[in-house]
Write an enzyme that holds these catalytic residues in place. Structure first.
Site, PDB file in Angstrom:
ATOM      1  N   ARG A  49       0.862  -1.175   0.000  1.00 47.98           N
ATOM      2  CA  ARG A  49       0.000   0.000   0.000  1.00 47.98           C
ATOM      3  C   ARG A  49       0.902   1.230   0.000  1.00 47.98           C
ATOM      4  O   ARG A  49       2.034   1.177   0.509  1.00 47.98           O
ATOM      5  CB  ARG A  49      -0.900   0.019   1.232  1.00 47.98           C
ATOM      6  CG  ARG A  49      -1.817  -1.203   1.375  1.00 47.98           C
ATOM      7  CD  ARG A  49      -2.585  -1.119   2.690  1.00 47.98           C
ATOM      8  NE  ARG A  49      -3.517  -2.238   2.851  1.00 47.98           N
ATOM      9  CZ  ARG A  49      -3.221  -3.366   3.497  1.00 47.98           C
ATOM     10  NH1 ARG A  49      -2.022  -3.531   4.051  1.00 47.98           N
ATOM     11  NH2 ARG A  49      -4.113  -4.345   3.609  1.00 47.98           N
ATOM     12  N   LYS A  84      -2.044  -2.368   7.968  1.00 48.72           N
ATOM     13  CA  LYS A  84      -3.223  -1.881   8.675  1.00 48.72           C
ATOM     14  C   LYS A  84      -3.319  -2.508  10.053  1.00 48.72           C
ATOM     15  O   LYS A  84      -2.996  -3.676  10.241  1.00 48.72           O
ATOM     16  CB  LYS A  84      -4.489  -2.210   7.869  1.00 48.72           C
ATOM     17  CG  LYS A  84      -4.678  -1.360   6.624  1.00 48.72           C
ATOM     18  CD  LYS A  84      -6.014  -1.657   5.969  1.00 48.72           C
ATOM     19  CE  LYS A  84      -6.277  -0.729   4.799  1.00 48.72           C
ATOM     20  NZ  LYS A  84      -7.585  -1.005   4.156  1.00 48.72           N
ATOM     21  N   HIS A 130      -2.559   2.645  -6.195  1.00 49.12           N
ATOM     22  CA  HIS A 130      -3.151   1.415  -5.663  1.00 49.12           C
ATOM     23  C   HIS A 130      -3.371   0.374  -6.759  1.00 49.12           C
ATOM     24  O   HIS A 130      -3.390  -0.831  -6.478  1.00 49.12           O
ATOM     25  CB  HIS A 130      -4.474   1.720  -4.963  1.00 49.12           C
ATOM     26  CG  HIS A 130      -4.870   0.672  -3.962  1.00 49.12           C
ATOM     27  ND1 HIS A 130      -4.159   0.452  -2.798  1.00 49.12           N
ATOM     28  CD2 HIS A 130      -5.887  -0.230  -3.954  1.00 49.12           C
ATOM     29  CE1 HIS A 130      -4.731  -0.535  -2.118  1.00 49.12           C
ATOM     30  NE2 HIS A 130      -5.773  -0.956  -2.795  1.00 49.12           N
ATOM     31  N   ARG A 132      -0.664  -2.132  -6.810  1.00 48.12           N
ATOM     32  CA  ARG A 132      -0.838  -3.235  -5.848  1.00 48.12           C
ATOM     33  C   ARG A 132      -1.789  -4.283  -6.426  1.00 48.12           C
ATOM     34  O   ARG A 132      -1.541  -5.493  -6.308  1.00 48.12           O
ATOM     35  CB  ARG A 132      -1.379  -2.666  -4.537  1.00 48.12           C
ATOM     36  CG  ARG A 132      -1.719  -3.682  -3.459  1.00 48.12           C
ATOM     37  CD  ARG A 132      -2.065  -2.920  -2.184  1.00 48.12           C
ATOM     38  NE  ARG A 132      -2.859  -3.670  -1.239  1.00 48.12           N
ATOM     39  CZ  ARG A 132      -2.350  -4.455  -0.289  1.00 48.12           C
ATOM     40  NH1 ARG A 132      -1.039  -4.612  -0.195  1.00 48.12           N
ATOM     41  NH2 ARG A 132      -3.133  -5.086   0.566  1.00 48.12           N
ATOM     42  N   HIS A 176      -3.719  -9.206   3.766  1.00 48.22           N
ATOM     43  CA  HIS A 176      -5.175  -9.246   3.942  1.00 48.22           C
ATOM     44  C   HIS A 176      -5.520 -10.089   5.169  1.00 48.22           C
ATOM     45  O   HIS A 176      -4.986 -11.188   5.343  1.00 48.22           O
ATOM     46  CB  HIS A 176      -5.858  -9.864   2.719  1.00 48.22           C
ATOM     47  CG  HIS A 176      -5.890  -8.945   1.534  1.00 48.22           C
ATOM     48  ND1 HIS A 176      -6.121  -9.386   0.247  1.00 48.22           N
ATOM     49  CD2 HIS A 176      -5.734  -7.605   1.432  1.00 48.22           C
ATOM     50  CE1 HIS A 176      -6.099  -8.360  -0.580  1.00 48.22           C
ATOM     51  NE2 HIS A 176      -5.868  -7.273   0.117  1.00 48.22           N
ATOM     52  N   TYR A 216      -9.281 -11.272  -6.630  1.00 45.80           N
ATOM     53  CA  TYR A 216      -8.313 -11.316  -7.723  1.00 45.80           C
ATOM     54  C   TYR A 216      -8.498 -12.550  -8.593  1.00 45.80           C
ATOM     55  O   TYR A 216      -8.132 -12.541  -9.768  1.00 45.80           O
ATOM     56  CB  TYR A 216      -6.890 -11.246  -7.170  1.00 45.80           C
ATOM     57  CG  TYR A 216      -6.607  -9.921  -6.524  1.00 45.80           C
ATOM     58  CD1 TYR A 216      -6.475  -8.765  -7.290  1.00 45.80           C
ATOM     59  CD2 TYR A 216      -6.516  -9.795  -5.140  1.00 45.80           C
ATOM     60  CE1 TYR A 216      -6.250  -7.534  -6.698  1.00 45.80           C
ATOM     61  CE2 TYR A 216      -6.289  -8.567  -4.545  1.00 45.80           C
ATOM     62  CZ  TYR A 216      -6.161  -7.444  -5.328  1.00 45.80           C
ATOM     63  OH  TYR A 216      -5.941  -6.227  -4.752  1.00 45.80           O
TER      64      TYR A 216
END
Length: 328
Positions: free
Chosen positions: A179, A205, A273, A276, A299, A308
């Site tokens: 990110r 995150k 982004h 990514r 994730h 994806y």
């Protein structure tokens, strides 16, 4: 000088408390502290939560005709929440933002219940807005490589070290799937020199860390920038710097990508982004498994990574329709 995420979060929290009833303000103070200390949310996320709850309380006050206290929040009816959501929708807010807005209010409602301040059942009785499912729009491998190639910026009228810096950031976004906040959050000590390692620890995150491999070409791009940078890069200081020596702003990287879109003829979907997204999609198309890609991207849930697979299927069907003689 641009305000830091912590400063922005502090301003948003002060604005939230200033417009609240005294008992609600006290509860909000506890809730914000919990978000920071127990849930370890980043200042940027806390800022978003504070702004959303401030907006919710403001719209509710307009609907009720008074500033709500804890009793008024506990006595809310689902129709009151729907009225607030309708007012938000009338402002032209998209469903994804509406869902985040409601999630922030529900988070505060759960805090109230946990602390014995009242049960805000109306918030859970109302369904969140439906979000149209949209697939990520990755770049083609050739376009992604062109964006990460320093030669792409050779004609730009900017200092060579700035061009090298932008090339290094973009190489990290595509080469390691970071990110933009993760790339710009790296310290100098986090990045090994070429030949002295091929992995970095990334803080993602929720302050979660993960190990991410780094390609030789990416390490070389970062090393070229570090050698050209006129600012002293101490081990514990930010790796990527702005022109005046402060931490590099995400907006500067976005502007660099915007310039490349024009020079390379890329669509508006070519964003930092999107690099990514391209990292994940290209890995999957080359035989990478979803569980490994989930770990690389950081994730929390595999379901987030599975999107994806849908992108890869769409690309496969497009190729089939273009090439198969019976597809027309």
């Amino acid at each position: 000088m641009a305000a830091s995420d912590a400063q922005k979060a502090a301003r948003a929290e002060r604005a939230l408390l200033a417009g609240a009833a005294p008992d609600v303000g006290a509860a909000l103070t506890q809730w914000l502290a919990r978000l920071g200390h127990e849930r370890r949310l980043s200042p940027k996320t806390r800022e978003a939560y504070a702004r959303d709850v401030a907006t919710f309380l403001g719209l509710l006050a307009r609907h009720l005709g008074r500033v709500p206290d804890l009793r008024a929040l506990a006595d809310m009816h689902p129709r009151d929440v729907r009225a607030v959501i309708a007012a938000r929708r009338a402002e032209g807010i998209e469903p994804r933002t509406q869902m985040r807005f409601l999630a922030a209010a529900r988070s505060f409602g759960r805090h109230m219940e946990r602390e014995g301040l009242g049960k805000v059942g109306a918030l859970t009785a109302v369904r969140a807005p439906r979000i149209p499912r949209t697939l990520p729009r990755p770049l083609s491998p050739s376009d992604a490589r062109a964006m990460a190639d320093p030669a792409t910026r050779a004609g730009e009228d900017r200092e060579p070290w700035v061009l090298a810096r932008d090339a290094a950031v973009i190489a990290l976004l595509y080469g390691s799937g970071l990110r933009i906040s993760e790339a710009l959050g790296l310290m100098r000590r986090d990045m090994p020199e070429p030949g002295r390692g091929d992995q970095i620890i990334v803080h993602g995150k929720g302050n979660k860390t993960r190990m991410v491999p780094v390609l030789k070409a990416v390490l070389e791009a970062v090393d070229a920038y570090a050698r050209a940078c006129p600012h002293e890069l101490e081990p514990a200081s930010p790796l990527f710097r702005g022109v005046k020596g402060g931490p590099l702003s995400p907006r500067i990287v976005q502007q660099a990508v915007e310039r490349m879109r024009g020079s390379l003829g890329l669509p508006d979907s070519a964003t930092p982004h999107a690099l990514r997204h391209s990292f994940a999609t290209h890995l999957l198309s080359r035989g990478g498994d979803l569980r490994s890609i989930q770990e690389l991207l950081g994730h929390a849930s595999l379901s987030t990574t599975q999107i994806y697979a849908a992108v890869d299927s769409v690309a496969l069907m497009a190729a089939w329709k273009a090439a198969h003689p019976r597809a027309r």
